[in-house]
Scaffold this motif. Structure first.
Motif, PDB file in Angstrom:
ATOM      1  N   ASP A   3      -1.431  61.702   2.996  1.00 54.31           N
ATOM      2  CA  ASP A   3      -0.331  61.270   3.863  1.00 54.31           C
ATOM      3  C   ASP A   3       0.779  62.292   3.758  1.00 54.31           C
ATOM      4  OD1 ASP A   3      -1.643  58.994   4.432  1.00 54.31           O
ATOM      5  OD2 ASP A   3      -0.371  57.657   3.232  1.00 54.31           O
ATOM      6  N   THR A  60       8.661  68.511   9.888  1.00 54.72           N
ATOM      7  CA  THR A  60       7.696  68.204   8.840  1.00 54.72           C
ATOM      8  C   THR A  60       6.842  69.462   8.678  1.00 54.72           C
ATOM      9  OG1 THR A  60       7.643  65.949   9.645  1.00 54.72           O
ATOM     10  CG2 THR A  60       5.827  66.624   8.203  1.00 54.72           C
ATOM     11  N   GLU A 110      -1.542  61.742   8.901  1.00 53.98           N
ATOM     12  CA  GLU A 110      -2.396  60.969   8.019  1.00 53.98           C
ATOM     13  C   GLU A 110      -3.853  61.408   8.165  1.00 53.98           C
ATOM     14  OE1 GLU A 110      -2.491  56.779   8.846  1.00 53.98           O
ATOM     15  OE2 GLU A 110      -3.170  56.290   6.827  1.00 53.98           O
ATOM     16  N   ARG A 144       4.708  62.852   4.823  1.00 50.06           N
ATOM     17  CA  ARG A 144       5.847  62.043   5.295  1.00 50.06           C
ATOM     18  C   ARG A 144       6.721  62.842   6.239  1.00 50.06           C
ATOM     19  NH1 ARG A 144       6.817  60.661  -1.022  1.00 50.06           N
ATOM     20  NH2 ARG A 144       4.961  59.354  -1.276  1.00 50.06           N
ATOM     21  N   ARG A 145       7.352  62.140   7.136  1.00 53.48           N
ATOM     22  CA  ARG A 145       8.238  62.801   8.098  1.00 53.48           C
ATOM     23  C   ARG A 145       9.350  63.555   7.363  1.00 53.48           C
ATOM     24  NH1 ARG A 145       8.577  61.215  13.342  1.00 53.48           N
ATOM     25  NH2 ARG A 145       7.799  59.174  12.743  1.00 53.48           N
ATOM     26  N   ASP A 202      11.643  59.276   3.753  1.00 54.86           N
ATOM     27  CA  ASP A 202      11.233  57.888   3.549  1.00 54.86           C
ATOM     28  C   ASP A 202       9.740  57.870   3.230  1.00 54.86           C
ATOM     29  OD1 ASP A 202      10.359  55.318   3.760  1.00 54.86           O
ATOM     30  OD2 ASP A 202      11.112  54.989   5.809  1.00 54.86           O
ATOM     31  N   PRO A 203       9.368  57.423   2.026  1.00 62.15           N
ATOM     32  CA  PRO A 203       7.948  57.475   1.621  1.00 62.15           C
ATOM     33  C   PRO A 203       7.032  56.650   2.525  1.00 62.15           C
ATOM     34  CG  PRO A 203       9.351  56.742  -0.203  1.00 62.15           C
ATOM     35  CD  PRO A 203      10.231  56.855   0.987  1.00 62.15           C
ATOM     36  N   ASN A 204       7.602  55.713   3.274  1.00 61.72           N
ATOM     37  CA  ASN A 204       6.744  54.891   4.136  1.00 61.72           C
ATOM     38  C   ASN A 204       6.633  55.424   5.550  1.00 61.72           C
ATOM     39  OD1 ASN A 204       6.191  52.972   2.119  1.00 61.72           O
ATOM     40  ND2 ASN A 204       8.260  52.139   2.424  1.00 61.72           N
ATOM     41  N   ASP A 205       7.394  56.489   5.856  1.00 64.62           N
ATOM     42  CA  ASP A 205       7.383  57.027   7.214  1.00 64.62           C
ATOM     43  C   ASP A 205       6.395  58.197   7.273  1.00 64.62           C
ATOM     44  OD1 ASP A 205       7.907  57.745   9.750  1.00 64.62           O
ATOM     45  OD2 ASP A 205      10.009  58.297   9.444  1.00 64.62           O
ATOM     46  N   VAL A 206       5.138  57.868   7.598  1.00 61.20           N
ATOM     47  CA  VAL A 206       4.065  58.874   7.552  1.00 61.20           C
ATOM     48  C   VAL A 206       3.967  59.618   8.885  1.00 61.20           C
ATOM     49  CG1 VAL A 206       1.584  59.210   7.300  1.00 61.20           C
ATOM     50  CG2 VAL A 206       2.780  57.599   5.821  1.00 61.20           C
ATOM     51  N   GLU A 210       9.129  66.009   5.239  1.00 60.40           N
ATOM     52  CA  GLU A 210       8.847  66.664   3.951  1.00 60.40           C
ATOM     53  C   GLU A 210       8.048  67.955   4.137  1.00 60.40           C
ATOM     54  OE1 GLU A 210       6.314  64.828   1.015  1.00 60.40           O
ATOM     55  OE2 GLU A 210       4.731  64.380   2.448  1.00 60.40           O
TER      56      GLU A 210
END
Ligand SMILES: Nc1ncnc2c1ncn2[C@@H]1O[C@H](COP(=O)(O)OP(=O)(O)O)[C@@H](O)[C@H]1O
Ligand SMILES: [Mg+2]
Lengths: 264, 260
Positions: free
Chosen positions: A34, A203, A14, A36-37, A7-11, A39
Motif C-alpha cells: 500500500d 505521491t 494498492e 499512501r497519498r 494519513d496511513p488510511n488514505d491509500v 508519501e
C-alpha cells in the motif's frame, strides 16, 4: 526528513497479491503493498529482482498474471481487465535511462505531450509552462534548446523529471533515479525528489538499490526479495531490521549476516 | 524416428512463425492506416522522416543507378552486336530499367540502407524505453512514430525509384557516348521508341508495394528486437534478409499478374 502530513488510511496505490510470470520465469510471486497519498515509498532490492516490473504494473505498462492493481480506489488492472488510459493522466514516470525523445530538443520533450493533449493552449502558454517546469528542476529557460545528446546523465534524468511533471501528475514513479550518477549529482536528484513531494504534493514511488538515496528520500521503504515484499517500514525500522536479508542488503554484504534470526 | 522428425519440426516451426509474423504485420498495418488521416495534425513528423530518408539514400542510389544503367547498356550492345540497329540499345535499357531493374534494385538498396536503419531505430527506442515513454504520456506510438514512417516509405520509395530509373537511363547514355560509339541522338531515339506509359506505371505500382514491404519488415523487426546491442543488430539483419526475399518473391508475383 519529509514534512508532509500523511494519513496511513488514505491509500493511493494498492498492489494486492500481484503476480507476474514471463514465460516460465516467475518474477513477482505475491506482492502486497500500500502506498499512501503524499508519501514517498522506496522499493529496494537486487538488480533483476523485479523492481521495474512492479513500477510498470503501477502505470499500466504491464498487465498482471495474478492479483490486482488499484490507483486511488480504482482498479486499473487484473489478469482479465486492463484500463490504464485514464489513470495514466494522473501519473508520471521517470525512466531509468531517462528515455528522452532523442530527436526532440529538451523544450520539445517537455512540451510535446502538453501540446498534443491541450490543443487549446497557445504556443506562448506552452512555452511558459516549459519555463516553469525547468525552474522546478533548477534549470535555466535557455536550456530548452539543448538536444538530449548534449546532456550528461544527471541532466537527462532532470529533463526526464521535467517531462514527467509537465502534465501535473499526482503520482511520480522513479526507476533507479540515481543509478549511474556520481554521489554529488545523485544528491541533486534526491533533493529534487524531496522538492517534488513538498512543492507539488505528489505521491512518489522510487525504485533503487542506492541505500544513501533510499534513506534520504523515503518516508517508508519496502524490500523486495524472491518475488515477495519481505519487509515494509520507516527508514529507522529498516535500518534496525532483524531480517537477515534486509540487513545483508542495506549493509551491502555478500553473505547473510549470522546471529540474526532468519526472518523468512 | 526423432532424427527424421527434427528437420520437419524445424521447418514446421519456421512456417508457424512466418504465419504469425504475417498476421501481426497485417494487424499492425491496419492500425497504422487507420491513423493516416491524423497526418495533417503533425505533418512535420512525416516531412522530417522524408528528408532523413532522402538524405541517407540518395548518394548511394545515385551511384548504383548510374552503374546499373551503364552495365545494362554495355550488355545490350554486346548481346545484340551486328544483329539489330544500335538504336535498340536505348530501347533495351529503358525497358529493362523502367519495368524491372529500377524498382527492384532501388528497393533492394533501400532495404539495406533505410529498412535496416528503421529496425535499428525502433529497436533502440524500445531498448531505451522511449516507446514506453510515449505510452506513459498517453501518446500513441502508432500515430506519432509508425504512421509518419509508413507514409514516408509509401511515398519516398516510388519517388526514389523514378529518380533511380532516370539516372540509370543517363548511365546508359554516358557509357554509349564514352565507350560504345553510339550517339546521343541514336540512344535517346531508342529510349523513346516503344515507350509505353504502362511500363512506367507498372514500375510505380511495384515500388509502392515494395515501400510497404520494407517499412513493415523494418518496423516489425524493430519492435521485436531482442535486448541490447546484439538484439538490435539481429533485428537489422533479419530485416534485410526477410526484405530481400519478400521483395524478389513479390516482384515475380506482380510480374506474373501484370504481364501474363
Ligand atoms: N517485458 C519483459 N519480458 C520478459 N521478461 C522481462 C520483461 N521485463 C522484465 N523481465 C524480466 O524480469 C526480471 C526482473 O526485471 P526488472 O524488473 O527489470 O529488475 P530490476 O529489479 O533490476 O528492475 C528480469 O529477469 C527480466 O529479464
Ligand atoms: Mg530496473
Amino acid at each position: 526528513m519529509p514534512n508532509v502530513i500523511i494519513d496511513p488510511n488514505d491509500v493511493m496505490i494498492e498492489l494486492k497479491h500481484l503476480r507476474k510470470v514471463f514465460g516460465k520465469q516467475v518474477v513477482l510471486q505475491d506482492i502486497n503493498l500500500d502506498i499512501r497519498r503524499g508519501e514517498t515509498m522506496v522499493v529496494i532490492g537486487q538488480s533483476g529482482g523485479g523492481k521495474s516490473v512492479i513500477l510498470k504494473h503501477m502505470i499500466g505498462l504491464l498487465q498482471p498474471t495474478g492479483g490486482e492493481v488499484s490507483i486511488d480506489g480504482i482498479t486499473i488492472s487484473t489478469p482479465d481487465f486492463f484500463d490504464t488510459r485514464t489513470i495514466r493522466k494522473r501519473m508520471g514516470m521517470v525512466f531509468q535511462m531517462g528515455a528522452l525523445f532523442d530527436s526532440m530538443s529538451t523544450g520539445e520533450n517537455i512540451a510535446f505531450a502538453l501540446r498534443e493533449h491541450n490543443p487549446n493552449l497557445s504556443e506562448e502558454q506552452i512555452q511558459n509552462i516549459v519555463t516553469e517546469k525547468l525552474e522546478l528542476i533548477n534549470l535555466k529557460p535557455e536550456f530548452r534548446s539543448k538536444m538530449p545528446s548534449e546532456l550528461s546523465g544527471g541532466m537527462r534524468k532532470r529533463v526526464a523529471l521535467a517531462r514527467a511533471i509537465a502534465l501535473n501528475p499526482e503520482v511520480i514513479l522513479y526507476d533507479e533515479p540515481t543509478t549511474g550518477l556520481d554521489p554529488i549529482t545523485s544528491d541533486v536528484i534526491n533533493d529534487l525528489i524531496l522538492d517534488m513531494q513538498r512543492k507539488l504534493h505528489v505521491t512518489s514511488v522510487v525504485v533503487t538499490h542506492d541505500m544513501a538515496s533510499a534513506f534520504k528520500v523515503a518516508d517508508r521503504i519496502a524490500m523486495l526479495y524472491g518475488g515477495h515484499i519481505i519487509q515494509t517500514g520507516t527508514v529507522d525500522e529498516i535500518k534496525n531490521s532483524t531480517n537477515p536479508y534486509v540487513q545483508q542488503f542495506i549493509t551491502g554484504q555478500r553473505e547473510l549476516p549470522t546471529g540474526l534470526e532468519d526472518g523468512d | 524416428m526423432t532424427v527424421l522428425l527434427t528437420p520437419f519440426k524445424y521447418i514446421a516451426r519456421l512456417i508457424a512463425e512466418g504465419i504469425m509474423a504475417v498476421g501481426e504485420i497485417a494487424w499492425l498495418l491496419i492500425q497504422i492506416i487507420k491513423r493516416v488521416p491524423l497526418v495533417r495534425k503533425n505533418p512535420e513528423l512525416t516531412i522530417r522522416q522524408m528528408v532523413n530518408i532522402g538524405v541517407s539514400s540518395i548518394p548511394l542510389l545515385f551511384i548504383t543507378s548510374l552503374f546499373t544503367g551503364a552495365v545494362a547498356a554495355v550488355q545490350s550492345e554486346y548481346q545484340f552486336r551486328g544483329l539489330i540497329p544500335d538504336k535498340f540499345i536505348g530501347t533495351a535499357v529503358a525497358k529493362m530499367v523502367l519495368i524491372e531493374l529500377g524498382p527492384i534494385l532501388t528497393a533492394l538498396v533501400l532495404a539495406g540502407r533505410v529498412g535496416s536503419a528503421l529496425a535499428a531505430e525502433i529497436g533502440s527506442m524500445r531498448e531505451k524505453e522511449e516507446l514506453a515513454a510515449y505510452e506513459v504520456l498517453n501518446l500513441d506510438p502508432l500515430r506519432y512514430l509508425a504512421m509518419p514512417r509508413f507514409l514516408t516509405f509509401l511515398i519516398m520509395v516510388p519517388c526514389l525509384t523514378i529518380m533511380s530509373s532516370f539516372l540509370a537511363i543517363i548511365g546508359g547514355w554516358i557509357v554509349c557516348l564514352v565507350g560504345l560509339d553510339i550517339t546521343t541522338y541514336t540512344y535517346f531515339t531508342g529510349v523513346q521508341y516503344l515507350f509505353e506509359n504502362m511500363d512506367l506505371f507498372s514500375g510505380l505500382i511495384k515500388s509502392v508495394v515494395f515501400g510497404i514491404i520494407i517499412f513493415s519488415l523494418g518496423y516489425y523487426h524493430g519492435l521485436n528486437a531482442g535486448a541490447g546491442a546484439k538484439g538490435v543488430g539481429q533485428a537489422t539483419m533479419k530485416t534485410v534478409v526477410s526484405a530481400c526475399v519478400s521483395l524478389l518473391v513479390f516482384d515475380l508475383f506482380i510480374a506474373l499478374l501484370m504481364f501474363s
